[in-house]
Design a protein around this motif. Structure first.
Motif, PDB file in Angstrom:
ATOM      1  N   TYR A  56     -45.654 -85.549 -24.130  1.00  0.00           N
ATOM      2  CA  TYR A  56     -45.740 -85.624 -22.669  1.00  0.00           C
ATOM      3  C   TYR A  56     -46.934 -84.757 -22.227  1.00  0.00           C
ATOM      4  CZ  TYR A  56     -44.337 -86.195 -17.822  1.00  0.00           C
ATOM      5  OH  TYR A  56     -44.319 -86.529 -16.480  1.00  0.00           O
ATOM      6  N   ASN A 172     -44.913 -92.044  -9.102  1.00  0.00           N
ATOM      7  CA  ASN A 172     -43.561 -92.606  -9.026  1.00  0.00           C
ATOM      8  C   ASN A 172     -43.358 -93.454  -7.765  1.00  0.00           C
ATOM      9  OD1 ASN A 172     -42.478 -89.490 -10.382  1.00  0.00           O
ATOM     10  ND2 ASN A 172     -42.614 -91.382 -11.518  1.00  0.00           N
ATOM     11  N   TYR A 212     -43.801 -91.834 -22.816  1.00  0.00           N
ATOM     12  CA  TYR A 212     -42.657 -92.366 -22.069  1.00  0.00           C
ATOM     13  C   TYR A 212     -41.656 -93.112 -22.947  1.00  0.00           C
ATOM     14  CZ  TYR A 212     -45.157 -91.068 -17.859  1.00  0.00           C
ATOM     15  OH  TYR A 212     -45.781 -90.350 -16.872  1.00  0.00           O
ATOM     16  N   GLU A 288     -37.871 -96.812 -13.068  1.00  0.00           N
ATOM     17  CA  GLU A 288     -38.916 -95.879 -12.617  1.00  0.00           C
ATOM     18  C   GLU A 288     -40.298 -96.466 -12.821  1.00  0.00           C
ATOM     19  OE1 GLU A 288     -39.737 -91.121 -12.995  1.00  0.00           O
ATOM     20  OE2 GLU A 288     -39.564 -92.205 -14.896  1.00  0.00           O
ATOM     21  N   SER A 290     -44.198 -95.145 -13.224  1.00  0.00           N
ATOM     22  CA  SER A 290     -45.043 -93.954 -13.439  1.00  0.00           C
ATOM     23  C   SER A 290     -46.482 -94.468 -13.523  1.00  0.00           C
ATOM     24  CB  SER A 290     -44.667 -93.245 -14.747  1.00  0.00           C
ATOM     25  OG  SER A 290     -43.349 -92.783 -14.706  1.00  0.00           O
TER      26      SER A 290
HETATM   27  C1  AVI Z   1     -42.014 -86.558 -12.192  1.00  0.00           C
HETATM   28  N1  AVI Z   1     -42.760 -87.713 -12.711  1.00  0.00           N
HETATM   29  C2  AVI Z   1     -44.169 -87.625 -12.359  1.00  0.00           C
HETATM   30  C3  AVI Z   1     -42.527 -87.978 -14.144  1.00  0.00           C
HETATM   31  C4  AVI Z   1     -43.456 -89.126 -14.623  1.00  0.00           C
HETATM   32  O1  AVI Z   1     -44.200 -88.894 -15.559  1.00  0.00           O
HETATM   33  O2  AVI Z   1     -43.404 -90.195 -14.032  1.00  0.00           O
HETATM   34  C5  AVI Z   1     -41.089 -88.330 -14.425  1.00  0.00           C
HETATM   35  C6  AVI Z   1     -40.870 -88.801 -15.826  1.00  0.00           C
HETATM   36  N2  AVI Z   1     -40.343 -89.961 -16.166  1.00  0.00           N
HETATM   37  C7  AVI Z   1     -40.314 -90.065 -17.484  1.00  0.00           C
HETATM   38  N3  AVI Z   1     -40.836 -89.001 -18.008  1.00  0.00           N
HETATM   39  C8  AVI Z   1     -41.205 -88.161 -16.994  1.00  0.00           C
END
Ligand code: AVI
Ligand code: SAH
Length: 328
Positions: A56, A172, A212, A288, A290
């Motif tokens: 990450y 997001n 991810y 989600e 991203s």
């Molecule tokens: C908070 N947000 C910017 C993270 C992203 O990378 O979209 C949330 C996340 N989702 C999966 N990993 C991290």
């Protein structure tokens, strides 16, 4: 009793809006849940674990930008004589922000830090951490949805402001949400106020996918926690092992999308909402977005919402940018 530092959208508590949004999302033809509800206590700690994974890269890269360019960044915040309110939207654990806060405090003591987060646990932990680490910092947290902030009456509109929106939180948002958000920020700002927004930039799809679709299963756990939250808070009977986590990346749009896919035909009851939802075999639930950006898109977002770009603070590899804008 309502905490005076909590504010709500449209008179709703977070739990009321979670209820309404869950019913809306799961009743829709293409099922979805909103990622802003990922961050209950369990979700906030899973997110912190995600930020510590080597794959990450977002957190580490933004940290590098703030560390290496903190002098320039803090100088640009304090141009002029007036005291400032430093607002941070979606502050989370504020770990990167500390870099800025410490230096800013050395340069000027007359600013107040206002972290805004939907998670009251994130805010409480942040306040106790900062009061140990930076005891002289004036801090005034707000708990609630930042989309309700402009109407909440919690912000002093006459004060000079700098607004932070770090971590690619903006990724997001859907396009209409970006529009609404930037319009609200413009409205909140006075002439000369500045905003610093973190954007994750387009890069090798392989690197993005690894961040991810991690082999530790943390992103999967983060997504499944949304269902677990519905089990905990509404007595739902989601069987977490009946859902598979799936991620896609489109290098043209820059859209990284996360889904939970139902592995079987199943019916889920959400007892306290009096609702039941049928999932077909392999039916996806969109969890989600991203989004990844390029500089041209960032500049056109700034200009089309009335801001001027002062500078893009980027890292060595050009993977991420903290983009500084001003309301001219
Ligand atoms: C908070 N947000 C910017 C993270 C992203 O990378 O979209 C949330 C996340 N989702 C999966 N990993 C991290
Ligand atoms: N800025 C931090 C945290 C990012 S995680 C970082 O860069 O590491 C995203 C944070 O935004 C979480 O703490 C979550 O609770 C908060 N959040 C997400 N949607 C929100 C919303 N609509 N209103 C307020 N806070 C929100």
């Amino acid at each position: 009793m309502q905490n005076k530092n909590e504010y709500f959208i449209a008179e709703m508590t977070e739990i009321q809006s979670l209820e309404a949004d869950t019913i809306k999302g799961l009743s829709s033809t293409h099922k979805y849940l909103l990622s802003k509800y990922f961050y209950d206590d369990a979700g906030s700690s899973i997110f912190q674990e995600i930020t510590r994974m080597p794959e990450y890269y977002l957190t580490k890269t933004e940290q590098e930008i703030l560390e290496t360019q903190k002098e320039h960044i803090t100088d640009s915040f304090i141009s002029g004589d007036s005291a400032i309110d430093l607002l941070e939207l979606g502050s989370g654990d504020g770990s990167k922000t500390k870099i800025i806060l410490k230096l800013l405090l050395q340069k000027r003591s007359d600013f107040k830090y206002i972290p805004v987060d939907i998670s009251s646990k994130a805010n409480c932990d942040l306040v106790s951490e900062l009061s140990k680490d930076i005891p002289s910092l004036k801090i005034s947290p707000l708990t609630g949805d930042f989309f309700g902030l402009t109407d909440s009456g919690n912000i002093n509109r006459n004060k000079r402001k700098v607004i932070l929106f770090l971590g690619s939180n903006i990724g997001n948002f859907t396009e209409p949400e970006i529009d609404l958000f930037l319009t609200q920020l413009f409205d909140l700002c006075r002439k000369g106020d500045k905003i610093l927004i973190g954007f994750d930039l387009k890069k090798s799809p392989e690197i993005i996918m690894k961040a991810y679709d991690d082999h530790y299963g943390l992103t999967r756990k983060f997504n499944l926690n949304h269902l677990a939250r519905l089990n905990r808070e509404f007595g739902a009977d989601f069987n977490l092992s009946a859902f598979e986590h799936h991620t896609t990346y489109n290098p043209v749009s820059g859209y990284l999308k996360s889904f939970l896919v139902s592995k079987e035909q199943q019916t889920v009851n959400i007892t306290s909402l009096g609702q039941r939802f049928v999932f077909s075999r392999w039916e996806p639930v969109f969890m989600e977005l991203s989004r990844k950006f390029d500089i041209a898109t960032i500049e056109s977002l700034a200009f089309s919402h009335g801001f001027s770009v002062i500078k893009h603070f980027t890292d060595q590899k050009n993977w991420f940018t903290d983009s500084l804008w001003i309301k001219p």
